[in-house]
Design a protein around this motif. Structure first.
Motif, PDB file in Angstrom:
ATOM      1  N   MET A 105     146.941 113.509  68.940  1.00  0.00           N
ATOM      2  CA  MET A 105     146.536 114.747  68.286  1.00  0.00           C
ATOM      3  C   MET A 105     147.607 115.825  68.413  1.00  0.00           C
ATOM      4  O   MET A 105     147.861 116.574  67.461  1.00  0.00           O
ATOM      5  N   GLY A 154     132.948 115.609  68.640  1.00  0.00           N
ATOM      6  CA  GLY A 154     133.042 114.283  69.241  1.00  0.00           C
ATOM      7  C   GLY A 154     131.691 113.638  69.441  1.00  0.00           C
ATOM      8  O   GLY A 154     131.527 112.430  69.237  1.00  0.00           O
ATOM      9  N   GLY A 169     134.897 121.315  69.766  1.00  0.00           N
ATOM     10  CA  GLY A 169     135.485 120.000  70.024  1.00  0.00           C
ATOM     11  C   GLY A 169     134.481 119.020  70.587  1.00  0.00           C
ATOM     12  O   GLY A 169     134.408 117.854  70.155  1.00  0.00           O
ATOM     13  N   VAL A 188     139.260 115.139  72.770  1.00  0.00           N
ATOM     14  CA  VAL A 188     139.109 116.005  71.592  1.00  0.00           C
ATOM     15  C   VAL A 188     138.675 117.404  72.022  1.00  0.00           C
ATOM     16  O   VAL A 188     139.185 118.415  71.515  1.00  0.00           O
ATOM     17  N   GLY A 207     139.129 115.061  65.762  1.00  0.00           N
ATOM     18  CA  GLY A 207     139.696 116.187  66.495  1.00  0.00           C
ATOM     19  C   GLY A 207     140.490 117.122  65.611  1.00  0.00           C
ATOM     20  O   GLY A 207     140.392 118.352  65.734  1.00  0.00           O
TER      21      GLY A 207
END
Length: 295
Positions: free
Chosen positions: A102, A224, A220, A237, A44
């Protein structure tokens, strides 16, 4: 656009308070979790600070986006994940632990990555290079601002939560609600001081923001999927990369570039649109739980 020194200080203090409120839910364990299982947060963060700014720079150049609007998009892409990504991840029944981890790390990393990415990709795009030279970007000054409104409040909030966990737990929800109101306050100020430009350029910058936000969510999600993350991690993410800290972008613009109307409108409209798109996506995820999703 004119801002008094007092107003600029107030805006930065309010943003710092927003970050303090978010950090009340963070702890040392969130960083330890990354060390134990770093794959999802690292994927991420790579999408956040490497892929999205690079894709934004390339896209604005390839499609000939006007320089000031393009530089506004690059600034948004250089910002860390937004403070409401954790809430939207929770609503969407994705992995909140990944999102919180994150948020914590990206907020600290942003003290260096945001000013460097903004300056580097603004210079790399030949259409915005002259504008970057004209407004004289100083990464050092931006770094100090980002450290003051992100890193220090983050550390102070984590320390406060550790020393007074019950008080922090009670304060977290009100702080988040106040943060939402303040974010809309930032947006209202930006629009109020650029109403003529807004009316003249709305058809151009609104479509740019919508497309840019869709691309951020897509970056994102693709990162992923390529990393073969579990669906809850992938969704976290996606949300973290797609929800940008536009409040930080506005604080930077109000402080250093108050006359950059196009950049301010791009960043301000992001502050509205990513809440709409994020909540819409989270609601869809909530109706389609990760457990029922094969891929």
């Amino acid at each position: 656009m004119e801002f008094s020194t007092g107003n600029l200080i107030a805006l930065n203090v309010i943003l710092a308070c927003m970050m303090f409120g978010v950090s009340l839910s963070l702890g040392v364990e969130d960083f330890r979790r990354i060390l134990r299982d770093p794959r999802a947060p690292l994927i991420g963060l790579a999408a956040q600070f490497l892929l999205l700014p690079a894709a934004t720079c390339l896209g604005t150049w390839a499609f000939g986006v006007p320089p000031e609007l393009a530089l506004g998009m690059i600034l948004v892409a250089a910002c860390p994940g937004g403070t409401f990504s954790n809430i939207m991840t929770w609503i969407g029944k994705a992995d909140v632990a990944v999102s919180v981890s994150m948020t914590a790390v990206s907020s600290l990393a942003a003290t260096v990555m945001t000013p460097l990415n903004f300056a580097f990709y603004g210079w790399l795009n030949p259409d915005t290079r002259q504008l970057v030279t004209d407004i004289a970007i100083d990464p050092g000054n931006i770094l100090l601002l980002v450290a003051g409104v992100l890193a220090l409040p983050l550390l102070l909030g984590m320390w406060s939560a550790r020393r007074a966990p019950r008080l922090a737990a009670r304060a977290e929800k009100p702080m988040r609600l106040v943060s939402l109101a303040v974010l809309f306050g930032f947006v209202a100020i930006a629009f109020a001081n650029n109403v003529d430009l807004f009316l003249a350029e709305a058809d151009r910058f609104a479509l740019l923001v919508i497309a840019h936000n869709a691309a951020a969510l897509g970056v994102g999600a693709l990162a992923g999927r390529l990393a073969r993350l579990p669906v809850p991690d992938r969704r976290a993410v996606t949300m973290e990369v797609g929800i940008q800290n536009s409040g930080l972008g506005l604080a930077i613009l109000f402080t250093f570039y108050p006359d950059a109307g196009g950049m301010i409108l791009i960043t301000a409209f992001w502050g509205v649109w990513h809440l709409i798109s994020g909540l819409s996506l989270a609601s869809w995820w909530a109706r389609h739980p990760a457990e029922a999703t094969a891929t």
